[in-house]
Motif scaffolding. Structure first.
Motif, PDB file in Angstrom:
ATOM      1  N   MET A   1       0.841  -1.200   0.000  1.00 34.54           N
ATOM      2  CA  MET A   1       0.000   0.000   0.000  1.00 34.54           C
ATOM      3  C   MET A   1       0.880   1.256   0.000  1.00 34.54           C
ATOM      4  O   MET A   1       1.872   1.310   0.713  1.00 34.54           O
ATOM      5  CB  MET A   1      -0.897  -0.018   1.254  1.00 34.54           C
ATOM      6  N   SER A   2       0.519   2.221  -0.806  1.00 37.00           N
ATOM      7  CA  SER A   2       1.385   3.391  -0.912  1.00 37.00           C
ATOM      8  C   SER A   2       1.281   4.264   0.337  1.00 37.00           C
ATOM      9  O   SER A   2       0.273   4.276   1.037  1.00 37.00           O
ATOM     10  CB  SER A   2       1.017   4.208  -2.147  1.00 37.00           C
ATOM     11  N   ASN A   3       2.332   4.992   0.559  1.00 37.78           N
ATOM     12  CA  ASN A   3       2.438   5.900   1.691  1.00 37.78           C
ATOM     13  C   ASN A   3       1.317   6.934   1.699  1.00 37.78           C
ATOM     14  O   ASN A   3       0.896   7.416   2.753  1.00 37.78           O
ATOM     15  CB  ASN A   3       3.797   6.612   1.580  1.00 37.78           C
ATOM     16  N   ILE A   4       0.822   7.260   0.502  1.00 41.47           N
ATOM     17  CA  ILE A   4      -0.201   8.305   0.371  1.00 41.47           C
ATOM     18  C   ILE A   4      -1.469   7.981   1.168  1.00 41.47           C
ATOM     19  O   ILE A   4      -2.103   8.863   1.720  1.00 41.47           O
ATOM     20  CB  ILE A   4      -0.495   8.564  -1.132  1.00 41.47           C
ATOM     21  N   TYR A   5      -1.799   6.691   1.243  1.00 39.99           N
ATOM     22  CA  TYR A   5      -3.015   6.305   1.985  1.00 39.99           C
ATOM     23  C   TYR A   5      -2.964   6.761   3.439  1.00 39.99           C
ATOM     24  O   TYR A   5      -3.988   7.009   4.056  1.00 39.99           O
ATOM     25  CB  TYR A   5      -3.236   4.793   1.921  1.00 39.99           C
TER      26      TYR A   5
ATOM     27  N   PHE B   1      -4.925   9.715   4.610  1.00 42.60           N
ATOM     28  CA  PHE B   1      -6.396   9.643   4.690  1.00 42.60           C
ATOM     29  C   PHE B   1      -6.896   8.683   5.763  1.00 42.60           C
ATOM     30  O   PHE B   1      -8.099   8.556   5.948  1.00 42.60           O
ATOM     31  CB  PHE B   1      -6.966   9.212   3.326  1.00 42.60           C
ATOM     32  N   GLU B   2      -5.980   8.010   6.445  1.00 44.80           N
ATOM     33  CA  GLU B   2      -6.383   6.991   7.412  1.00 44.80           C
ATOM     34  C   GLU B   2      -7.213   7.571   8.549  1.00 44.80           C
ATOM     35  O   GLU B   2      -6.734   8.396   9.324  1.00 44.80           O
ATOM     36  CB  GLU B   2      -5.144   6.282   7.981  1.00 44.80           C
ATOM     37  N   ASN B   3      -8.454   7.114   8.643  1.00 45.20           N
ATOM     38  CA  ASN B   3      -9.372   7.507   9.732  1.00 45.20           C
ATOM     39  C   ASN B   3      -9.513   9.008   9.943  1.00 45.20           C
ATOM     40  O   ASN B   3      -9.751   9.470  11.040  1.00 45.20           O
ATOM     41  CB  ASN B   3      -8.916   6.875  11.066  1.00 45.20           C
ATOM     42  N   LYS B   4      -9.301   9.790   8.890  1.00 41.18           N
ATOM     43  CA  LYS B   4      -9.469  11.230   9.060  1.00 41.18           C
ATOM     44  C   LYS B   4      -9.693  11.911   7.704  1.00 41.18           C
ATOM     45  O   LYS B   4      -9.436  11.317   6.672  1.00 41.18           O
ATOM     46  CB  LYS B   4      -8.231  11.840   9.733  1.00 41.18           C
ATOM     47  N   LYS B   5     -10.176  13.117   7.763  1.00 39.42           N
ATOM     48  CA  LYS B   5     -10.273  13.935   6.554  1.00 39.42           C
ATOM     49  C   LYS B   5      -8.905  14.589   6.357  1.00 39.42           C
ATOM     50  O   LYS B   5      -8.344  15.154   7.287  1.00 39.42           O
ATOM     51  CB  LYS B   5     -11.329  15.032   6.725  1.00 39.42           C
TER      52      LYS B   5
ATOM     53  N   GLY C   1      -2.983   6.099  -5.445  1.00 38.23           N
ATOM     54  CA  GLY C   1      -2.736   7.115  -4.421  1.00 38.23           C
ATOM     55  C   GLY C   1      -4.024   7.730  -3.925  1.00 38.23           C
ATOM     56  O   GLY C   1      -4.601   7.299  -2.938  1.00 38.23           O
ATOM     57  N   PHE C   2      -4.469   8.755  -4.620  1.00 39.83           N
ATOM     58  CA  PHE C   2      -5.798   9.323  -4.367  1.00 39.83           C
ATOM     59  C   PHE C   2      -6.286   9.924  -5.676  1.00 39.83           C
ATOM     60  O   PHE C   2      -5.496  10.106  -6.603  1.00 39.83           O
ATOM     61  CB  PHE C   2      -5.772  10.369  -3.238  1.00 39.83           C
ATOM     62  N   VAL C   3      -7.568  10.214  -5.759  1.00 42.19           N
ATOM     63  CA  VAL C   3      -8.103  10.862  -6.951  1.00 42.19           C
ATOM     64  C   VAL C   3      -8.294  12.344  -6.650  1.00 42.19           C
ATOM     65  O   VAL C   3      -8.859  12.713  -5.621  1.00 42.19           O
ATOM     66  CB  VAL C   3      -9.440  10.217  -7.385  1.00 42.19           C
ATOM     67  N   TYR C   4      -7.785  13.179  -7.546  1.00 41.95           N
ATOM     68  CA  TYR C   4      -7.894  14.628  -7.397  1.00 41.95           C
ATOM     69  C   TYR C   4      -9.148  15.065  -8.141  1.00 41.95           C
ATOM     70  O   TYR C   4      -9.161  15.103  -9.368  1.00 41.95           O
ATOM     71  CB  TYR C   4      -6.636  15.257  -8.008  1.00 41.95           C
ATOM     72  N   CYS C   5     -10.206  15.370  -7.415  1.00 46.14           N
ATOM     73  CA  CYS C   5     -11.460  15.811  -8.045  1.00 46.14           C
ATOM     74  C   CYS C   5     -11.414  17.329  -8.227  1.00 46.14           C
ATOM     75  O   CYS C   5     -11.314  18.078  -7.259  1.00 46.14           O
ATOM     76  CB  CYS C   5     -12.655  15.456  -7.168  1.00 46.14           C
ATOM     77  N   VAL C   6     -11.462  17.759  -9.466  1.00 46.53           N
ATOM     78  CA  VAL C   6     -11.396  19.186  -9.773  1.00 46.53           C
ATOM     79  C   VAL C   6     -12.799  19.773  -9.611  1.00 46.53           C
ATOM     80  O   VAL C   6     -13.727  19.364 -10.297  1.00 46.53           O
ATOM     81  CB  VAL C   6     -10.863  19.398 -11.206  1.00 46.53           C
ATOM     82  N   SER C   7     -12.923  20.729  -8.688  1.00 42.83           N
ATOM     83  CA  SER C   7     -14.260  21.201  -8.326  1.00 42.83           C
ATOM     84  C   SER C   7     -14.882  22.119  -9.370  1.00 42.83           C
ATOM     85  O   SER C   7     -16.091  22.290  -9.402  1.00 42.83           O
ATOM     86  CB  SER C   7     -14.195  21.948  -7.003  1.00 42.83           C
ATOM     87  N   SER C   8     -14.061  22.745 -10.200  1.00 46.44           N
ATOM     88  CA  SER C   8     -14.596  23.692 -11.181  1.00 46.44           C
ATOM     89  C   SER C   8     -13.811  23.564 -12.475  1.00 46.44           C
ATOM     90  O   SER C   8     -12.605  23.334 -12.438  1.00 46.44           O
ATOM     91  CB  SER C   8     -14.425  25.138 -10.690  1.00 46.44           C
ATOM     92  N   LEU C   9     -14.472  23.766 -13.585  1.00 43.38           N
ATOM     93  CA  LEU C   9     -13.749  23.784 -14.854  1.00 43.38           C
ATOM     94  C   LEU C   9     -12.947  25.080 -14.933  1.00 43.38           C
ATOM     95  O   LEU C   9     -13.266  26.052 -14.274  1.00 43.38           O
ATOM     96  CB  LEU C   9     -14.745  23.689 -16.018  1.00 43.38           C
TER      97      LEU C   9
END
Length: 257
Positions: A1-5, A8-12, A165-173
């Motif tokens: 498992m990558s370090n990036i996780y 996010f472990e048990n938190k925002k 890793g994680f997905v980067y959701c772009v909130s606005s175009l």
């Protein structure tokens, strides 16, 4: 498992961004340390580029200031090695395909890994061309982070299913920058990502206030902030560190309540 996780472990997760070398690499080092101490869970380090197409004026100007101050990719790798003695949280580079190409892809990924980086974000590389970079990145244990814009549902699923890793959701175009309100249905976007793959989803582009961060964190696993931090750095220059620390702390508090 990558370090990036771990971010996010048990938190925002709160994910701040900084342009390396603005106002100087010495100050960047202090900023990164202060961010980590103030509650950042993962930090995005921008490698400046002369034509950063995804960026609005705030980050573009930071790129210009950094480059005119003589920042190079090698100097950034050296800085990361140094701060890795103190900073243990995951860190990813955010830069452009051209920077990686001109440096040499294999060499870039090797040096990034050796310096202690965990991943890379290339906003100008479309999904269709991602493999060329991702295959080399994964060889060196780096995650290539995928960006998902408010586009078709099918496309979101397709990109998410091979994300790492994680997905980067772009909130606005459009380009990065502070927005007064975010109208995209982030909840729906995150839902589509999760349906395709069990992977953290973080939201960025346009978030600047604790209120916005709190709102976005209700839907996503993390909140990414760039322009608002770069603005503080531009305003206070080499005196910016305590102001950045205070801002990161307030944003982290907002999303953990």
């Amino acid at each position: 498992m990558s370090n990036i996780y771990k971010a996010f472990e048990n938190k925002k997760a709160f994910i701040p961004f900084v342009t390396c070398g603005d106002p100087s690499l010495e100050v960047t080092k202090e900023i990164i340390k202060a961010m980590a101490l103030s509650g950042a869970d993962l930090i995005e380090l921008g490698i400046p580029f002369s034509d950063p197409t995804a960026e609005g004026p705030v980050i573009q100007e930071a790129n210009i200031r950094a480059l005119s101050g003589g920042v190079t990719t090698d100097k950034i790798f050296d800085m990361v090695k140094e701060i890795r003695k103190d900073v243990k949280i995951p860190m990813v580079f955010m830069t452009y395909a051209n920077v990686v190409y001109s440096y040499g892809m294999e060499k870039f990924m090797t040096n990034a890994k050796e310096a202690g980086m965990d991943g890379i974000i290339l906003p100008d590389v479309p999904y269709e061309e991602k493999e060329e970079f991702a295959s080399v990145a994964s060889k060196y244990g780096l995650d290539m982070i995928s960006l998902i814009a408010p586009t078709s549902h099918e496309r979101v699923k397709m990109i998410a299913s091979s994300a790492e890793g994680f997905v980067y959701c772009v909130s606005s175009l459009g380009v990065t920058g502070v927005r007064s309100e975010i109208t995209t249905d982030i909840g729906k976007m995150v839902e589509l990502v999760k349906a395709a793959k069990d992977i953290p989803a973080a939201v960025g582009f346009g978030i600047s206030t604790p209120e916005q961060a709190k709102k976005m964190a209700a839907y996503a696993d993390g909140v990414i902030v760039g322009s608002a931090i770069v603005k503080i750095i531009a305003k206070y220059g080499k005196e910016c560190v305590p102001y950045v620390a205070e801002y990161v702390k307030s944003m982290k508090e907002a999303i953990t309540q």
